[in-house]
Design an enzyme around this catalytic site. Sequence first.
Site, PDB file in Angstrom:
ATOM      1  N   TYR A  24       0.770  -1.165  -0.125  1.00  0.00           N
ATOM      2  CA  TYR A  24       0.076   0.004  -0.044  1.00  0.00           C
ATOM      3  C   TYR A  24       0.853   1.526  -0.229  1.00  0.00           C
ATOM      4  O   TYR A  24       1.909   1.350  -0.620  1.00  0.00           O
ATOM      5  CB  TYR A  24      -0.995  -0.034   1.273  1.00  0.00           C
ATOM      6  CG  TYR A  24      -2.336   0.783   0.720  1.00  0.00           C
ATOM      7  CD1 TYR A  24      -2.863   0.174  -0.124  1.00  0.00           C
ATOM      8  CD2 TYR A  24      -2.636   1.809   1.645  1.00  0.00           C
ATOM      9  CE1 TYR A  24      -4.288   1.053  -0.695  1.00  0.00           C
ATOM     10  CE2 TYR A  24      -3.903   2.445   1.225  1.00  0.00           C
ATOM     11  CZ  TYR A  24      -4.480   2.172  -0.101  1.00  0.00           C
ATOM     12  OH  TYR A  24      -5.777   2.731  -0.401  1.00  0.00           O
ATOM     13  N   ARG A  77     -10.154  10.539  -7.254  1.00  0.00           N
ATOM     14  CA  ARG A  77      -9.049  11.475  -6.207  1.00  0.00           C
ATOM     15  C   ARG A  77      -8.108  10.226  -5.586  1.00  0.00           C
ATOM     16  O   ARG A  77      -8.398   9.883  -4.495  1.00  0.00           O
ATOM     17  CB  ARG A  77     -10.110  12.145  -5.192  1.00  0.00           C
ATOM     18  CG  ARG A  77      -9.222  13.104  -4.258  1.00  0.00           C
ATOM     19  CD  ARG A  77      -9.656  13.233  -2.939  1.00  0.00           C
ATOM     20  NE  ARG A  77     -10.081  12.162  -2.444  1.00  0.00           N
ATOM     21  CZ  ARG A  77      -9.299  11.511  -1.469  1.00  0.00           C
ATOM     22  NH1 ARG A  77      -8.050  12.105  -1.282  1.00  0.00           N
ATOM     23  NH2 ARG A  77      -9.465  10.194  -0.799  1.00  0.00           N
ATOM     24  N   LYS A  95      -5.741  -2.386  -1.411  1.00  0.00           N
ATOM     25  CA  LYS A  95      -6.767  -2.154   0.172  1.00  0.00           C
ATOM     26  C   LYS A  95      -6.992  -3.578   0.458  1.00  0.00           C
ATOM     27  O   LYS A  95      -7.155  -4.080   1.607  1.00  0.00           O
ATOM     28  CB  LYS A  95      -7.839  -1.132  -0.002  1.00  0.00           C
ATOM     29  CG  LYS A  95      -8.464  -0.921   1.013  1.00  0.00           C
ATOM     30  CD  LYS A  95      -7.631  -0.502   2.242  1.00  0.00           C
ATOM     31  CE  LYS A  95      -6.993   0.873   2.038  1.00  0.00           C
ATOM     32  NZ  LYS A  95      -7.704   1.918   2.027  1.00  0.00           N
ATOM     33  N   GLU A 167     -13.990   3.994  -1.973  1.00  0.00           N
ATOM     34  CA  GLU A 167     -12.487   4.509  -2.002  1.00  0.00           C
ATOM     35  C   GLU A 167     -12.202   5.637  -3.108  1.00  0.00           C
ATOM     36  O   GLU A 167     -12.231   5.466  -4.257  1.00  0.00           O
ATOM     37  CB  GLU A 167     -11.798   3.172  -2.260  1.00  0.00           C
ATOM     38  CG  GLU A 167     -10.296   3.623  -1.868  1.00  0.00           C
ATOM     39  CD  GLU A 167      -9.871   3.430  -0.366  1.00  0.00           C
ATOM     40  OE1 GLU A 167      -9.055   4.210  -0.241  1.00  0.00           O
ATOM     41  OE2 GLU A 167     -10.663   2.849   0.474  1.00  0.00           O
ATOM     42  N   ASP A 168     -11.603   6.645  -2.540  1.00  0.00           N
ATOM     43  CA  ASP A 168     -11.055   7.544  -3.318  1.00  0.00           C
ATOM     44  C   ASP A 168     -11.935   8.262  -4.447  1.00  0.00           C
ATOM     45  O   ASP A 168     -11.490   8.614  -5.503  1.00  0.00           O
ATOM     46  CB  ASP A 168      -9.742   7.063  -3.813  1.00  0.00           C
ATOM     47  CG  ASP A 168      -8.507   6.883  -2.752  1.00  0.00           C
ATOM     48  OD1 ASP A 168      -8.942   7.450  -1.775  1.00  0.00           O
ATOM     49  OD2 ASP A 168      -7.535   6.741  -3.368  1.00  0.00           O
ATOM     50  N   ASP A 190     -13.961   4.854   3.071  1.00  0.00           N
ATOM     51  CA  ASP A 190     -12.945   4.858   3.871  1.00  0.00           C
ATOM     52  C   ASP A 190     -12.183   6.303   4.164  1.00  0.00           C
ATOM     53  O   ASP A 190     -11.684   6.383   5.359  1.00  0.00           O
ATOM     54  CB  ASP A 190     -11.852   4.072   3.214  1.00  0.00           C
ATOM     55  CG  ASP A 190     -10.672   3.583   3.899  1.00  0.00           C
ATOM     56  OD1 ASP A 190     -10.904   3.505   5.007  1.00  0.00           O
ATOM     57  OD2 ASP A 190      -9.658   3.491   3.151  1.00  0.00           O
ATOM     58  N   ASP A 191     -12.376   7.066   3.292  1.00  0.00           N
ATOM     59  CA  ASP A 191     -11.703   8.373   3.242  1.00  0.00           C
ATOM     60  C   ASP A 191     -12.346   9.449   4.439  1.00  0.00           C
ATOM     61  O   ASP A 191     -11.834  10.028   5.190  1.00  0.00           O
ATOM     62  CB  ASP A 191     -11.516   8.949   2.014  1.00  0.00           C
ATOM     63  CG  ASP A 191     -11.140   8.137   1.020  1.00  0.00           C
ATOM     64  OD1 ASP A 191      -9.798   7.888   1.096  1.00  0.00           O
ATOM     65  OD2 ASP A 191     -11.840   7.767   0.101  1.00  0.00           O
ATOM     66  N   ASN A 334      -1.084  11.331   1.637  1.00  0.00           N
ATOM     67  CA  ASN A 334      -0.322  10.419   1.084  1.00  0.00           C
ATOM     68  C   ASN A 334      -0.310  10.632  -0.566  1.00  0.00           C
ATOM     69  O   ASN A 334      -1.240  11.464  -1.063  1.00  0.00           O
ATOM     70  CB  ASN A 334      -1.279   8.925   1.026  1.00  0.00           C
ATOM     71  CG  ASN A 334      -0.947   8.471   2.594  1.00  0.00           C
ATOM     72  OD1 ASN A 334       0.082   8.326   3.199  1.00  0.00           O
ATOM     73  ND2 ASN A 334      -1.962   7.775   3.286  1.00  0.00           N
TER      74      ASN A 334
END
Length: 381
Positions: A24, A77, A95, A167-168, A190-191, A334
């Site tokens: 990751y 993103r 993930k 996710e993202d 998750d974010d 990140n």
Amino acid sequence: MERNERLFYKLLIDNVEELLPVVYTPVVGEACQKYGSIFRGPQGLYISLKEKGRILEVLRNWPEKAIQVIVVTDGERILGLGDLGCQGMGIPVGKLSLYTALGGVRPSACLPITIDVGTNNKKLLDDEFYIGLKQNRATGQEYAELLEEFMTAVKQNYGEKILIQFEDFANHNAFDLLAKYRTTHLVFNDDIQGTAAVVLAGVVSASKLMGKDLADHTFLFLGAGEAGTGIAELIALEMSKRAKTPVEETRKKIWLVDSKGLIVSSRKESLQHFKLPWAHEHEPVRELLDAVKWQEIKPSVLIGTSGVGRTFTKEVVEAMATNNEKPLILALSNPTSQSECTAEEAYTWSEGRAIFASGSPFPPVEYNGKTYVSGQVQLYT
């Protein structure tokens, strides 16, 4: 992983601390950037805008039938790297490797999915090796209808208990999708939620080192997107629960800075809806350094979720150290290149007094004869 999946997970589980940065962050960010040129075969399922009306059929093509968890992205993103289109597949794949290595979920029960609606990244659109749709992103009703069909098909194919992790996704879709489907599907973002839970745990643990209770802190965020507002809200809720005071009151201890400066009440007319709870009464402040120094704020905790590297400058860290015996500095963006500051910078500029954690790992730091080993607050988020 492609040649011997059992051996891959044996190696990962036995050497998890060493290999997580490879599986990751930060390596997964570089992998996504280069995904088109290193692509050898699909490790997850791609659902294209051109398959609208046939998504259930596409899901049924996946060879594994007993799926328990799906991690899905549309690649808009990716980490702090922006719109990587369908090259964002590296994120769901990486993930879900953690679901197996750390959570014990069978690899066959995990399904990485990338929804390909195009990309607004001109560099990718001009790249002959880009593997996704070469068109600008679908938006509005066309996008909403595709996601609605996807969410309906997932439940129809895998049942009511299928876990879907968003996710993202970009801010403008992430909050809407979570609000729309949280009452009808087993979902989480998750974010917004996962990161918040891990960061709250880090803040609670660090508070013990600082000799403070959660309610004693004043928080200042650089970044007011999904991660920033998600963390802020969970901290406010925990403070409210502990102090038995309304969450509207505990929010006043939390300040956010976005690209236009401190979020204050005079900006309410132009703010996105998820920023409105953080628009406090205060005169406008443009720069982060000024917000750190401002007498009415004087944060004890500085949290970076901006996705912009090196924004916790020497002056900012020194100001935090002037105001606090042990400032808590969390540079969470990140991958490593986007981190607001490095571990070495945080310890050196605070003269070894900072409590530091980051989103991507940093090596131990030697300062004045002492070794500092920093935490990784976002290790699994």
